[in-house]
Design a protein around this motif. Structure first.
Motif, PDB file in Angstrom:
ATOM      1  N   ARG A  34      73.159 -28.233 -59.630  1.00  0.00           N
ATOM      2  CA  ARG A  34      72.677 -29.520 -59.139  1.00  0.00           C
ATOM      3  C   ARG A  34      73.762 -30.117 -58.257  1.00  0.00           C
ATOM      4  NH1 ARG A  34      69.476 -27.070 -61.956  1.00  0.00           N
ATOM      5  NH2 ARG A  34      67.572 -27.977 -62.850  1.00  0.00           N
ATOM      6  N   CYS A  35      73.583 -30.014 -56.954  1.00  0.00           N
ATOM      7  CA  CYS A  35      74.582 -30.460 -55.974  1.00  0.00           C
ATOM      8  C   CYS A  35      75.964 -29.914 -56.359  1.00  0.00           C
ATOM      9  CB  CYS A  35      74.614 -31.984 -55.882  1.00  0.00           C
ATOM     10  SG  CYS A  35      75.364 -32.609 -54.358  1.00  0.00           S
ATOM     11  N   ASP A  80      72.016 -25.952 -54.832  1.00  0.00           N
ATOM     12  CA  ASP A  80      71.180 -26.995 -55.431  1.00  0.00           C
ATOM     13  C   ASP A  80      69.798 -26.437 -55.747  1.00  0.00           C
ATOM     14  OD1 ASP A  80      71.283 -30.199 -55.750  1.00  0.00           O
ATOM     15  OD2 ASP A  80      69.258 -29.587 -55.209  1.00  0.00           O
ATOM     16  N   ILE A 104      68.910 -33.703 -51.130  1.00  0.00           N
ATOM     17  CA  ILE A 104      70.184 -32.989 -51.074  1.00  0.00           C
ATOM     18  C   ILE A 104      70.712 -32.917 -49.643  1.00  0.00           C
ATOM     19  CG2 ILE A 104      69.071 -30.701 -50.995  1.00  0.00           C
ATOM     20  CD1 ILE A 104      72.515 -31.627 -52.530  1.00  0.00           C
ATOM     21  N   VAL A 145      74.204 -25.957 -47.381  1.00  0.00           N
ATOM     22  CA  VAL A 145      73.423 -26.244 -48.578  1.00  0.00           C
ATOM     23  C   VAL A 145      72.479 -25.068 -48.826  1.00  0.00           C
ATOM     24  CG1 VAL A 145      71.653 -27.700 -49.622  1.00  0.00           C
ATOM     25  CG2 VAL A 145      73.528 -28.753 -48.341  1.00  0.00           C
ATOM     26  N   ALA A 166      69.560 -24.096 -50.998  1.00  0.00           N
ATOM     27  CA  ALA A 166      68.621 -24.848 -51.834  1.00  0.00           C
ATOM     28  C   ALA A 166      67.530 -23.958 -52.417  1.00  0.00           C
ATOM     29  CB  ALA A 166      67.988 -25.975 -51.006  1.00  0.00           C
TER      30      ALA A 166
END
Length: 483
Positions: free
Chosen positions: A328-329, A345, A356, A449, A451
């Motif tokens: 989570r992040c 994430d 995010i 990121v 994801a």
């Protein structure tokens, strides 16, 4: 245990046999049935336990509970009820001697934020000196004992067993993620919650619930079975939950006037600082997880704990003691001097991806690069929305595969790309290669990121499930690129 005791306060019709017999264990999966067990036929999302009665009896079931007529069943006791899912929940509670009544159970529901909120609350309660159990997406915890989780909210039989283990281990509080599926399918039926938290409601699970209204109503069930509702009123559906819920209510918000209020947010790459105010008292919090939405998670967790009589000082201590939540992040490059950061994430919904990416943008000095896709055999209407969000909020995007399951990965990717309006993306079907491509693109001060998978350590393909932990993958790629 005697069958009559298992069925205490449950309405049923004895169709055949004797209900005054000893039962070894309760089962709802015929493959697990052994001699002397009670088999409960429940209807699942893709199958129906009534189809497997003969298998259960062959394995030694002493009694069967059904809601449909079953022909040619002569070898065991047969009991009929209106709703076998509710019966499974109540019978399991009877079998384990109602363990949830001996715990304080706090439930958290919403599209996003459930997992992070459970870990935040666990940290606050432990700061107060309580022994805490946790049930959720990443894993189940009985105190410090970690147990693998196979779904966000366990089936009622496993749930009651976990409650019983917690009671045996001296746990005071059980904090649990409560999914819309579990509410609709009565997995938590009969459980009384001392606090229920609503985080938010955005597009997800419409493959199961069919309409957004059904999705909302499933979530609302939790707030009909709690002593106290804790609700995010910054969320438009939160305002509705606040009105529709019963009993004691506590609101929390950043942008609106609320009982528990967050303000003066200051974002940085490794966290966020903010003030929390409750009943004219304010504490300054230095949270080790970045993002406005994580401030919202902290406010909801704080509100529930404040409702349990804890002080704002204890809330501060607990929140600041929590270093991270897996997937989570999660900044997975903290121990490397790459010049850029890689964040993993779990964001797999349009709202989650937007959150995010907007959070990462706030501390990105260079370019923001995203790697994302959509899962197979799930709501496909969100795919073009994810494509639009992912490319709009990134400087560069790598669209890839994410648990394709039985679907063709490229077909999923084409549906994602259908929503794209910019030309700042590339398609790399293989997820490992997609991550590597993003890392090859990255320059000083950039942020990547990744994801969609977060804490998951697997990829579900058409014919198999393979090990795939993105922390390990990223560490391997760093070695490859630095050769």
């Amino acid at each position: 245990m005697n069958l009559k005791k298992i069925l205490k306060e449950i309405k049923y019709e004895l169709l055949k046999g004797n209900d005054d017999l000893e039962i070894r264990e309760i089962q709802y999966d015929s493959r697990n049935v052994k001699s002397g067990d009670l088999f409960v036929c429940i209807e699942g999302y893709s199958t129906d336990g009534h189809k497997y009665v003969s298998s259960a009896v062959s394995n030694g079931a002493a009694a069967v509970i059904c809601s449909k007529d079953i022909e040619n069943l002569t070898e065991c006791t047969v009991i009929k009820t209106e709703d076998t899912r509710k019966v499974l929940a109540l019978a399991s509670a009877n079998y384990y001697d109602h363990p949830s009544d001996k715990l304080k159970v706090i439930g958290i529901t919403g599209t996003n934020g459930k997992t992070t909120s459970t870990f935040m609350m666990k940290s606050i309660l432990e700061a107060q000196g309580y022994k805490v159990g946790l049930l959720g997406t990443i894993a189940n915890y009985v105190g410090d004992k970690k147990i693998p989780a196979h779904r966000t909210t366990p089936e009622s039989l496993e749930l009651q067993k976990l409650f019983a283990e917690m009671v045996e281990e001296g746990v005071n509080y059980c904090i649990m993620e409560v999914s819309s599926h579990s509410l609709y399918l009565d997995r938590v039926y009969g459980v009384k919650f001392c606090q229920a938290i609503f985080t938010n409601l955005t597009r997800d699970h419409l493959d199961f619930h069919k309409t957004f209204e059904n999705y909302y109503n499933a979530k609302l069930i939790l707030f009909k079975n709690t002593l106290s509702s804790v609700v995010n009123i910054d969320d438009e559906y939160g305002e509705r939950v606040y009105e529709d819920s019963e009993g004691k209510k506590t609101s929390y918000a950043i942008d609106k006037v609320a009982d528990v209020k967050g303000s003066n947010l200051h974002m940085h790459s490794r966290g966020v600082e903010f003030d929390i105010t409750y009943k004219n008292e304010t504490q300054h919090i230095n949270l080790n997880i970045p993002g406005k939405y994580n401030v919202m998670n902290a406010l909801g967790s704080a509100a529930a704990c404040l409702g349990e009589g804890m002080s704002l000082a204890t809330v501060k201590e607990g929140l600041e003691a929590m270093l991270c939540v897996p997937g989570r992040c999660e900044i997975v490059t903290k121990n490397y001097d790459l010049g850029y950061e890689v964040i993993v994430d779990y964001a797999h919904t349009p709202d989650g991806l937007e959150n995010i990416l907007k959070t990462a943008r706030e501390f990105t000095k260079g370019k923001l690069i995203s790697v994302f896709g959509c899962g197979g055999d799930r709501d496909n209407t969100k795919r073009p929305i994810m494509g639009k969000i992912g490319t709009e909020l990134s400087d560069k995007a790598v669209i890839t595969s994410d648990n394709p399951r039985t679907e063709d990965p490229m077909s999923i990717i084409k549906e994602v790309v259908a929503g794209v309006e910019k030309d700042n993306y590339i398609v790399v079907e293989n997820r490992r290669e997609a991550i590597k491509k993003a890392m090859e693109m990255a320059k000083k001060d950039d942020v990547i990121v990744v994801a969609g998978k977060g804490h998951e350590d697997y990829q579900i393909l058409k014919d198999k499930t393979i090990h795939f932990d993105e922390r390990e993958v990223i560490a391997e790629i760093i070695k490859e690129l630095n050769k």
